[in-house]
Design an enzyme around this catalytic site. Structure first.
Site, PDB file in Angstrom:
ATOM      1  N   SER A   1       0.988  -1.161  -0.391  1.00 55.13           N
ATOM      2  CA  SER A   1       0.155  -0.290  -0.239  1.00 55.13           C
ATOM      3  C   SER A   1       0.627   1.404  -0.007  1.00 55.13           C
ATOM      4  CB  SER A   1      -0.765   0.051   1.218  1.00 55.13           C
ATOM      5  OG  SER A   1      -1.734   1.264   1.469  1.00 55.13           O
TER       6      SER A   1
ATOM      7  N   TYR B   1      -2.326  -1.636  10.626  1.00 58.34           N
ATOM      8  CA  TYR B   1      -2.469  -1.628   9.076  1.00 58.34           C
ATOM      9  C   TYR B   1      -0.865  -0.854   8.036  1.00 58.34           C
ATOM     10  CZ  TYR B   1      -3.651  -1.177   4.268  1.00 58.34           C
ATOM     11  OH  TYR B   1      -4.007  -1.099   2.497  1.00 58.34           O
TER      12      TYR B   1
END
Ligand code: NAD
Length: 215
Positions: free
Chosen positions: A141, A154
């Site tokens: 990401s 995350y």
């Protein structure tokens, strides 16, 4: 290393029942690839495999369970005559700052987003090597390239995945296995539905550097 054409791809996708994984499964099967769709969402995964038709298949694979990986690799090898690509795509978010993230939630995110990819690489690498080489693609990401607030577990998992990718790329190059990571920005999928209002807008402006700096 030589590139694999879509028609030669024998691919295992995790988190393939919906979102980015399902889009990749649809696209690659349309271009001639053999795709084993895996997920923990059995109804959605089976429906997608039925929609695509053979050779697409669905199999339950919880990426945090080593025994699930072994069975999925065996199925891909038996049904496709080998395995030359892994798309390590399954992932979960957890919206919360360091203070708002319980140790249990932190471990769960790491277990799926990072350890799950590690287990996948370990399970698939021998099969990919036996096929003469291939590729592993890990979905990290932009959160694996810089810090974001309010989503600590995350971010930690995706930075870990960026590092795992680089380490595995060096370890597996002699076996003709390329290991890459993708770093998408926000994409409207079910995963981001629970994102608190304003979280994206509150983030620092990304500074991803040049290709040389992040490679
Ligand atoms: P999504 O929620 O639509 O898809 C994720 C899939 O992973 C789901 O089908 C889910 O069931 C599956 N999954 C969850 N836990 C699992 C487990 N233990 N074992 C196997 N499968 C499991 O979300 P998406 O946006 O398609 O996300 C795909 C990947 O892309 C994730 O790794 C995510 O972190 C990453 N990503 C997404 C965005 C975004 O904005 N959507 C941005 C950057 C990176």
């Amino acid at each position: 290393m030589t590139a694999i054409s879509p028609t030669e791809l024998k691919l295992l996708i995790t988190g393939g029942a919906r979102g980015i994984g399902a889009a990749v499964a649809r696209d690659l099967q349309a271009r001639g690839a053999k795709v084993l769709i895996t997920d923990v969402l059995d109804d959605e995964g089976a429906a997608l495999a039925a929609e695509l038709g053979p050779p697409a298949r669905y199999r339950r694979l919880d990426v945090s369970r080593a025994q699930d990986w072994a069975a999925a690799v065996a199925e891909a090898e038996a049904e496709f005559g080998g395995l030359n690509a892994l798309f390590n795509n399954a992932g979960i978010p957890h919206f919360g700052s360091v203070a708002d993230c319980s140790p249990e939630d932190f471990r769960r995110v790491i277990d799926i987003n990072l350890t799950g990819c590690f287990l996948g690489i370990r399970a698939c690498a021998p099969a990919i090597a036996a096929a003469g080489g291939g590729v592993v693609i890990n979905t990290s990401s932009t959160a694996g390239l810089q810090g974001y607030g309010g989503i600590a577990a995350y971010v930690a998992s995706k930075w870990g995945l960026t590092g795992l990718t680089r380490a595995a790329a060096l370890d597996l190059a002699p076996q003709r296995i390329r290991v890459l990571s993708l770093h998408p920005g926000p994409i409207r999928t079910p995963m981001v539905e629970g994102m608190p209002d304003g979280l994206a807008a509150a983030q620092p402006i990304p500074r991803f550097g040049t290709v040389d700096e992040v490679a």
